[in-house]
Design a protein around this motif. Structure first.
Motif, PDB file in Angstrom:
ATOM      1  N   ASP A   5       0.823  -1.206   0.000  1.00 48.66           N
ATOM      2  CA  ASP A   5       0.000   0.000   0.000  1.00 48.66           C
ATOM      3  C   ASP A   5       0.862   1.264   0.000  1.00 48.66           C
ATOM      4  O   ASP A   5       0.402   2.326  -0.398  1.00 48.66           O
ATOM      5  CB  ASP A   5      -0.914   0.026   1.231  1.00 48.66           C
ATOM      6  N   GLU A   6       2.087   1.133   0.446  1.00 47.32           N
ATOM      7  CA  GLU A   6       2.966   2.294   0.556  1.00 47.32           C
ATOM      8  C   GLU A   6       3.675   2.622  -0.759  1.00 47.32           C
ATOM      9  O   GLU A   6       3.692   3.759  -1.192  1.00 47.32           O
ATOM     10  CB  GLU A   6       4.021   2.067   1.651  1.00 47.32           C
ATOM     11  N   CYS A   7       4.299   1.605  -1.395  1.00 46.15           N
ATOM     12  CA  CYS A   7       5.112   1.889  -2.585  1.00 46.15           C
ATOM     13  C   CYS A   7       4.649   1.145  -3.842  1.00 46.15           C
ATOM     14  O   CYS A   7       5.154   1.403  -4.925  1.00 46.15           O
ATOM     15  CB  CYS A   7       6.585   1.573  -2.310  1.00 46.15           C
ATOM     16  N   GLY A   8       3.718   0.186  -3.715  1.00 47.17           N
ATOM     17  CA  GLY A   8       3.196  -0.529  -4.865  1.00 47.17           C
ATOM     18  C   GLY A   8       4.000  -1.751  -5.286  1.00 47.17           C
ATOM     19  O   GLY A   8       3.644  -2.422  -6.238  1.00 47.17           O
ATOM     20  N   VAL A  19       5.301  -8.826   3.728  1.00 51.00           N
ATOM     21  CA  VAL A  19       6.401  -7.887   3.914  1.00 51.00           C
ATOM     22  C   VAL A  19       6.864  -7.393   2.550  1.00 51.00           C
ATOM     23  O   VAL A  19       7.117  -8.181   1.643  1.00 51.00           O
ATOM     24  CB  VAL A  19       7.586  -8.545   4.667  1.00 51.00           C
ATOM     25  N   CYS A  20       6.977  -6.069   2.428  1.00 53.33           N
ATOM     26  CA  CYS A  20       7.442  -5.462   1.185  1.00 53.33           C
ATOM     27  C   CYS A  20       8.962  -5.539   1.135  1.00 53.33           C
ATOM     28  O   CYS A  20       9.642  -5.112   2.067  1.00 53.33           O
ATOM     29  CB  CYS A  20       6.986  -4.007   1.095  1.00 53.33           C
ATOM     30  N   GLY A  21       9.518  -6.065   0.039  1.00 55.24           N
ATOM     31  CA  GLY A  21      10.957  -6.165  -0.120  1.00 55.24           C
ATOM     32  C   GLY A  21      11.608  -4.833  -0.420  1.00 55.24           C
ATOM     33  O   GLY A  21      12.797  -4.660  -0.222  1.00 55.24           O
ATOM     34  N   SER A  22      10.822  -3.845  -0.880  1.00 55.70           N
ATOM     35  CA  SER A  22      11.385  -2.538  -1.220  1.00 55.70           C
ATOM     36  C   SER A  22      11.429  -1.583  -0.040  1.00 55.70           C
ATOM     37  O   SER A  22      12.466  -1.016   0.268  1.00 55.70           O
ATOM     38  CB  SER A  22      10.581  -1.891  -2.349  1.00 55.70           C
ATOM     39  N   CYS A  23      10.270  -1.381   0.607  1.00 55.67           N
ATOM     40  CA  CYS A  23      10.216  -0.378   1.673  1.00 55.67           C
ATOM     41  C   CYS A  23      10.087  -0.968   3.071  1.00 55.67           C
ATOM     42  O   CYS A  23      10.156  -0.247   4.050  1.00 55.67           O
ATOM     43  CB  CYS A  23       9.080   0.618   1.420  1.00 55.67           C
ATOM     44  N   GLY A  24       9.865  -2.297   3.183  1.00 54.84           N
ATOM     45  CA  GLY A  24       9.778  -2.939   4.489  1.00 54.84           C
ATOM     46  C   GLY A  24       8.418  -2.876   5.152  1.00 54.84           C
ATOM     47  O   GLY A  24       8.243  -3.367   6.271  1.00 54.84           O
ATOM     48  N   HIS A  25       7.428  -2.283   4.502  1.00 54.44           N
ATOM     49  CA  HIS A  25       6.073  -2.194   5.062  1.00 54.44           C
ATOM     50  C   HIS A  25       5.537  -3.599   5.335  1.00 54.44           C
ATOM     51  O   HIS A  25       5.713  -4.516   4.536  1.00 54.44           O
ATOM     52  CB  HIS A  25       5.156  -1.446   4.100  1.00 54.44           C
TER      53      HIS A  25
END
Length: 108
Positions: A5-8, A19-25
């Motif tokens: 939801d934060e970076c797509g 867990v998002c691999g890009s931003c850690g969300h």
């Protein structure tokens, strides 16, 4: 599959969280039954797809100045869908704002 939801970016599962691999969300995963209930598989989707025009504005379908081949109205809702091979362009579907006639336009 989930998207952040934060970076797509595409998220990965770690235990009971996404867990998002890009931003850690991180966000909690729904249980397997809930995820499975949300998936719908249909055969021949192009022929059986139903678009409720009465909810088109609520769904946010954009309009265009396409002329309806049935009633010659000059406004139509439209959406695009990939129904052929991935290396071919999307198909544009139109729905008349007056008579609700549905037609499609392919790139040739």
């Amino acid at each position: 599959m989930e998207f952040c939801d934060e970076c797509g970016s595409m998220m990965k599962t770690e235990g009971d969280h996404w867990v998002c691999g890009s931003c850690g969300h991180e966000q909690a995963r729904a249980d397997a039954k809930t995820e499975q209930a949300q998936m719908v598989t249909t055969e021949g989707q192009e022929h059986s797809e139903v678009v409720d025009v009465t909810e088109a504005e609520e769904r946010g379908l954009p309009t265009s100045t396409e002329h309806c081949p049935k009633c010659d109205n000059d406004r139509a809702y439209y959406y695009m869908q990939q129904i052929r091979a991935a290396d071919e362009s999307e198909t544009r579907f139109f729905i008349c704002t007056e008579c609700e006639h549905k037609w499609r336009e392919d790139d040739n």
